[in-house]
Write an enzyme that holds these catalytic residues in place. Sequence first.
Site, PDB file in Angstrom:
ATOM      1  N   HIS A  20      39.391  64.022  90.057  1.00 25.01           N
ATOM      2  CA  HIS A  20      39.337  63.052  90.124  1.00 25.01           C
ATOM      3  C   HIS A  20      39.003  63.097  88.674  1.00 25.01           C
ATOM      4  CE1 HIS A  20      40.615  58.554  89.858  1.00 25.01           C
ATOM      5  NE2 HIS A  20      40.191  59.187  88.633  1.00 25.01           N
ATOM      6  N   HIS A  22      40.257  62.324  84.245  1.00 19.30           N
ATOM      7  CA  HIS A  22      40.887  62.809  82.904  1.00 19.30           C
ATOM      8  C   HIS A  22      40.015  63.150  81.822  1.00 19.30           C
ATOM      9  CE1 HIS A  22      43.117  59.303  85.117  1.00 19.30           C
ATOM     10  NE2 HIS A  22      41.965  59.603  85.560  1.00 19.30           N
ATOM     11  N   GLU A 203      42.771  50.340  91.837  1.00 19.91           N
ATOM     12  CA  GLU A 203      41.315  50.539  91.626  1.00 19.91           C
ATOM     13  C   GLU A 203      41.566  49.066  91.249  1.00 19.91           C
ATOM     14  OE1 GLU A 203      41.884  51.763  87.974  1.00 19.91           O
ATOM     15  OE2 GLU A 203      40.120  52.394  87.365  1.00 19.91           O
TER      16      GLU A 203
HETATM   17  N1  ADE Z   1      42.704  56.839  82.728  1.00 18.66           N
HETATM   18  C1  ADE Z   1      41.742  57.306  82.533  1.00 18.66           C
HETATM   19  N2  ADE Z   1      41.083  56.446  83.140  1.00 18.66           N
HETATM   20  C2  ADE Z   1      41.579  55.736  84.542  1.00 18.66           C
HETATM   21  C3  ADE Z   1      41.821  55.171  85.436  1.00 18.66           C
HETATM   22  N3  ADE Z   1      40.098  54.996  85.659  1.00 18.66           N
HETATM   23  N4  ADE Z   1      42.478  54.588  85.938  1.00 18.66           N
HETATM   24  C4  ADE Z   1      43.492  54.347  85.581  1.00 18.66           C
HETATM   25  N5  ADE Z   1      44.312  55.029  84.337  1.00 18.66           N
HETATM   26  C5  ADE Z   1      43.176  55.672  83.708  1.00 18.66           C
HETATM   27 ZN    ZN Z   2      41.652  58.010  86.914  1.00 20.05          ZN
END
Ligand code: ADE
Ligand code: ZN
Length: 345
Positions: A20, A22, A203
Site C-alpha cells: 500500500h 502511492h 479508512e
Molecule cells: N490517496 C493517497 N493516499 C490516500 C489515502 N490514505 N486514502 C485515500 N486516498 C489516498
Molecule cells: Zn492509501
Amino acid sequence: MNAITSIEHFIQYIPKAELHLHIEGTLEPELLLKIAERNQVTLNYQSVDAIKKAYQFNDLQDFLDIYYEGANVLRHEIDFFDLTWAYLEKAHSQNIVHTEIFFDPQTHTERGVAFSTVINGIHRALLKGQEELGISSKIIMSILRHLDEISALKTLEEALPFKEWITAIGLDSSEIGNPPSKFARVFEKAKNEGFETVAHAGEEGDADYVREAIEILKVARIDHGNRSLEDETLIKHIVENQIPLTICPLSNLKLKVVKEAVYHPLLEMLNLGMVATVNSDDPAYFGGYINENFLTMTTALNLTSKHIYQLSRNSFVASFLTQGEKDKWLTVIDLFYEQNHGRIQ
Ligand code: ADE
Ligand code: ZN
C-alpha cells in the site's frame, strides 16, 4: 549482515513486501522543489522547511488537497522516473524486496499529462529496480473516487494498451460520500479484462464501505479497513475468507483515523486472525517509510519479533506474487525468524 540482537535490527533486516504505497505520496520536499524548478512551476512554498511545516492534517481531505498540489509539479516522463527511482532506493535501504505501488492516472491526465508519460516513467524505474536492486514489483492503477464513473471508465480504457504492466485496479481519494458501489460497473469491467481489484475502504468510511468493496467490487484485499472492526459479522467474514488488510499506521495517526499509536488496532487485528500487513501509504507526507511504521507500532503496542515475523509473512501471502514466488520468500522469512528471534534482548 551484523548479528541481530535488537527488535530494531530484526525489523530492518527481515525481508518485507510493501502493498500500500502511492507513488505520488513518496514525493519528498527536496525532490518536489527540484522538479518544480526544472519544470518552472511556481509553488506556494520556497523551502523544505516551509513544505514540512505545511504537512499538518486534520483529516483525509486536508491531506489530499496538499497531495494533489504536490503532484502538480510532475509533468514529464523523467519526473515520474525520478520519483519512482527515489522510492525504490529508499525501499531497498529498508529491505523491501517486493513492492506493489499505486499510481493515480487521473491526477495527471486531468492536468493534460498523457497516461503514457506517467506509466512509462514509473515502469522504466521499476525495471531498473528489478535489475539493479533486485526489487520485484507490480503496478496498481487507482481510480479517484471523487471523480465520476465516466472518468473512471475512460481511465480504464486508457489502461488497456498497458495491460501487461498493470496487475490490479484500485480505488482511492475522498472516501465519505463516494462508496464503492459508485464504481460497480468500472470494477466489473476491470475484472472482465483480467485485472485483480483492491479498494481503499474503512479508512474514514464505516464498515458498510468495506462490505461494499468485498461484495460489489470483489476485491482481493482491502486498503486500510480499520473500521471493519466496528462490525462483528464483517470481521467474521474477513477472517474466514482471509481477506488481507493493508494497514498504514503513520498515515492513520497523521490523518487522525487513530488518536494515538497506543490505540492502533493492528495487534487486535492480528489477534483476531486477520491477514494484516504494515505499509507506508504516503511516506513523504506522513513522516516515515515502512520501517518507521513498524517501529512506531512496536513501541506503542509492544510487538515482539514473532509479531514482526507474522506481519512480514502476511505481506507476501497477501501480495500478487505467484504461489511459487510467495513460497520462496516465506521459506527465507521462516529461516530468518528461526535463526534470529532467540537473540533479541
Ligand atoms: N490517496 C493517497 N493516499 C490516500 C489515502 N490514505 N486514502 C485515500 N486516498 C489516498
Ligand atoms: Zn492509501
